[in-house]
Design an enzyme around this catalytic site. Structure first.
Site, short mmCIF file in Angstrom:
data_model
loop_
_atom_site.label_atom_id
_atom_site.label_comp_id
_atom_site.label_asym_id
_atom_site.label_seq_id
_atom_site.Cartn_x
_atom_site.Cartn_y
_atom_site.Cartn_z
CB VAL A 166 -0.88 0.11 1.24
CG1 VAL A 166 -1.54 -1.09 0.78
CG2 VAL A 166 -0.23 0.23 2.04
CE1 TYR A 213 -3.25 1.89 14.22
CE2 TYR A 213 -3.87 2.62 16.28
CZ TYR A 213 -4.29 1.48 15.29
OH TYR A 213 -5.04 0.77 14.76
#
Length: 263
Positions: A62, A157
């Site tokens: 990706v 994150y």
């Protein structure tokens, strides 16, 4: 979510080899969609095979623009079109801010932010008028409850998943203004006991934030009005809903699927 019928739809799920992505692919297939699993892990081929005839697998990094171009083309060719894209691929590397490793930060930024941005780029190019599929559709990005709460040791994150939310909303506005016929939304999954979720519990315990992984899980449950962790099918059902005509006027939003944790 068997009450929703996606027969005739063609879907691609990134990070679909395991975990949440695998559950989302299974739910889409159960609702009648044909599914292409796109993953850097070769085990995605076995996951696709388990879905049955008509489904497929393509290798996808990706973070790589050319890999996206090839994977989308393969999906359109195999499925005969594309009208659902689930940008699920993501990674989480636990760390206190004082101990951040720049390499880990870059990796999360590349997979979670760049990966989603490239998915939007190639999904929109494919689904918009004149694209290889060209009949519109829907893109569903996977953010996280981490984008809405302050949980220790997942600062980067959390930042990347906040970025997924912003990408979602701006992309929805662009797609609408330019007449692409593509709805774009995201979901905020709560903590799910997949390999990633279990890894987080172990990590926050190992760095001393909780007495044990079980204590970490207990703290999450305590913050959740529904009184439990999320399950894969909770997240998968939300994706099926957003992919369906039942959500035809739902656009540019983030849907919490977290039992109320991020309220």
């Amino acid at each position: 979510m068997t009450s929703i019928d996606l027969t005739g739809r063609k879907a691609m799920v990134t990070g679909g080899a395991q975990g949440l992505g695998e559950g989302m692919a299974q739910a889409l297939a159960a609702a009648g969609a044909r599914v292409m699993i796109a993953d850097v892990q070769k085990s995605g081929a076995q996951t696709a095979e388990a879905l049955g005839a008509g489904h497929g697998f393509v290798r996808l990094d990706v973070t790589d623009d050319a890999s996206w171009e090839q994977a989308i083309a393969a999906a359109v060719d195999h499925l005969g079109g594309l009208d659902i894209l689930v940008n699920n691929a993501g990674i989480e590397i636990t760390s206190l801010i004082t101990e951040l490793d720049p390499a880990d930060v870059r990796k999360m930024l590349e997979v979670n932010v760049l990966g989603t941005a490239l998915g939007l780029k190639h999904g929109l190019r494919t689904m918009r008028p004149g694209g290889a599929a060209g009949n519109g559709g829907t893109i569903i990005n996977v953010a996280s409850v981490a984008a809405t709460i302050a949980f220790p040791a997942i600062a980067v994150y959390s930042a990347t998943k906040s970025a997924v939310d912003r990408l979602t909303r701006v992309a929805a506005m662009e797609a609408g203004k330019l007449g692409y016929g593509v709805r774009i939304n995201c979901i905020y999954p709560g903590l799910v006991p997949t390999a990633m979720g279990a890894g987080l519990a172990n990590d926050v315990a190992s760095i001393g934030l909780f007495e044990s992984p079980e204590a970490a899980v207990g703290a999450v449950v305590e913050l959740t009005p529904s009184g439990r962790l999320g399950q894969v099918d909770d997240m998968a059902d939300a994706v099926v809903f957003l992919a369906s005509d039942a959500a035809k006027f739902v656009n540019g939003v983030g849907l919490p699927v977290d039992g109320g944790m991020g309220m």
